[in-house]
Design a protein around this motif. Sequence first.
Motif, PDB file in Angstrom:
ATOM      1  N   PRO A  62      21.843  24.580 -20.504  1.00 24.06           N
ATOM      2  CA  PRO A  62      21.516  24.092 -21.836  1.00 24.06           C
ATOM      3  C   PRO A  62      21.718  22.584 -21.929  1.00 24.06           C
ATOM      4  CG  PRO A  62      23.479  25.479 -21.884  1.00 24.06           C
ATOM      5  CD  PRO A  62      22.982  25.457 -20.488  1.00 24.06           C
ATOM      6  N   THR A  63      20.796  21.939 -22.616  1.00 23.33           N
ATOM      7  CA  THR A  63      20.857  20.505 -22.819  1.00 23.33           C
ATOM      8  C   THR A  63      20.805  20.237 -24.314  1.00 23.33           C
ATOM      9  OG1 THR A  63      19.701  20.186 -20.729  1.00 23.33           O
ATOM     10  CG2 THR A  63      19.782  18.307 -22.207  1.00 23.33           C
ATOM     11  N   VAL A  64      21.694  19.401 -24.805  1.00 21.29           N
ATOM     12  CA  VAL A  64      21.799  19.122 -26.233  1.00 21.29           C
ATOM     13  C   VAL A  64      21.383  17.675 -26.488  1.00 21.29           C
ATOM     14  CG1 VAL A  64      23.363  19.061 -28.216  1.00 21.29           C
ATOM     15  CG2 VAL A  64      23.730  20.733 -26.380  1.00 21.29           C
ATOM     16  N   PRO A  65      20.322  17.474 -27.292  1.00 22.47           N
ATOM     17  CA  PRO A  65      19.886  16.106 -27.622  1.00 22.47           C
ATOM     18  C   PRO A  65      20.722  15.525 -28.772  1.00 22.47           C
ATOM     19  CG  PRO A  65      18.374  17.661 -28.597  1.00 22.47           C
ATOM     20  CD  PRO A  65      19.407  18.466 -27.830  1.00 22.47           C
ATOM     21  N   LEU A  66      21.977  15.267 -28.496  1.00 18.81           N
ATOM     22  CA  LEU A  66      22.918  14.802 -29.509  1.00 18.81           C
ATOM     23  C   LEU A  66      22.479  13.470 -30.119  1.00 18.81           C
ATOM     24  CD1 LEU A  66      25.621  15.321 -30.921  1.00 18.81           C
ATOM     25  CD2 LEU A  66      26.752  14.175 -29.011  1.00 18.81           C
ATOM     26  N   GLY A  67      21.962  12.561 -29.288  1.00 22.28           N
ATOM     27  CA  GLY A  67      21.538  11.258 -29.785  1.00 22.28           C
ATOM     28  C   GLY A  67      20.440  11.364 -30.815  1.00 22.28           C
ATOM     29  N   ALA A  68      19.450  12.203 -30.554  1.00 21.99           N
ATOM     30  CA  ALA A  68      18.360  12.368 -31.511  1.00 21.99           C
ATOM     31  C   ALA A  68      18.895  12.910 -32.833  1.00 21.99           C
ATOM     32  CB  ALA A  68      17.295  13.304 -30.940  1.00 21.99           C
ATOM     33  N   ALA A  69      19.775  13.896 -32.763  1.00 17.91           N
ATOM     34  CA  ALA A  69      20.343  14.468 -33.982  1.00 17.91           C
ATOM     35  C   ALA A  69      21.127  13.419 -34.770  1.00 17.91           C
ATOM     36  CB  ALA A  69      21.239  15.654 -33.635  1.00 17.91           C
ATOM     37  N   LEU A  70      21.936  12.625 -34.070  1.00 14.42           N
ATOM     38  CA  LEU A  70      22.734  11.600 -34.749  1.00 14.42           C
ATOM     39  C   LEU A  70      21.862  10.494 -35.324  1.00 14.42           C
ATOM     40  CD1 LEU A  70      25.756  11.291 -32.291  1.00 14.42           C
ATOM     41  CD2 LEU A  70      25.722  12.353 -34.559  1.00 14.42           C
TER      42      LEU A  70
END
Length: 150
Positions: free
Chosen positions: A116-124
């Motif tokens: 699994p990969t989480v696009p944390l930057g895009a969400a923030l």
Amino acid sequence: MSRRLGTLLAVGVVPWLVVLDPGAIDLVFAWGLFDARTVTFVSLLEYLFVYTLGPASLPGHLLAWPLGVLFYLGALANASLSVVGREDRRITALLLVLAAAMCLRLWWGLPSGGSPTVPLGAALLFAFVWWFHAEDLRGIAPGAGRAIRA
């Protein structure tokens, strides 16, 4: 420094992409890559000019990372102009949306291989724009809000 500018700086410090490999975690920051398995760090410049043949050699999804960083830095520079009252908040908002879109492009193009990969930057980045710049984006296309509601 304003709370908005401090928050924008913080978004550049947290990982933009989190790859959860079995037994390890890889972090993609705006400024580099961290591989927890080997405990190594590669800066963005090293990645672009030492470990690859340069930006022109990268596929689109990998080129999205440095482009997103450029959009983020442009937004940060423009937001910094708020200190002297010269910022155009619409430009800051638009650059941050583009930076978030580049984070998503990187995330979408990476092979998951079951990790699994989480696009944390895009969400923030999207959350930041929503929280601090929603009105500014409406100012770019004033009639857009009425067209969406109709």
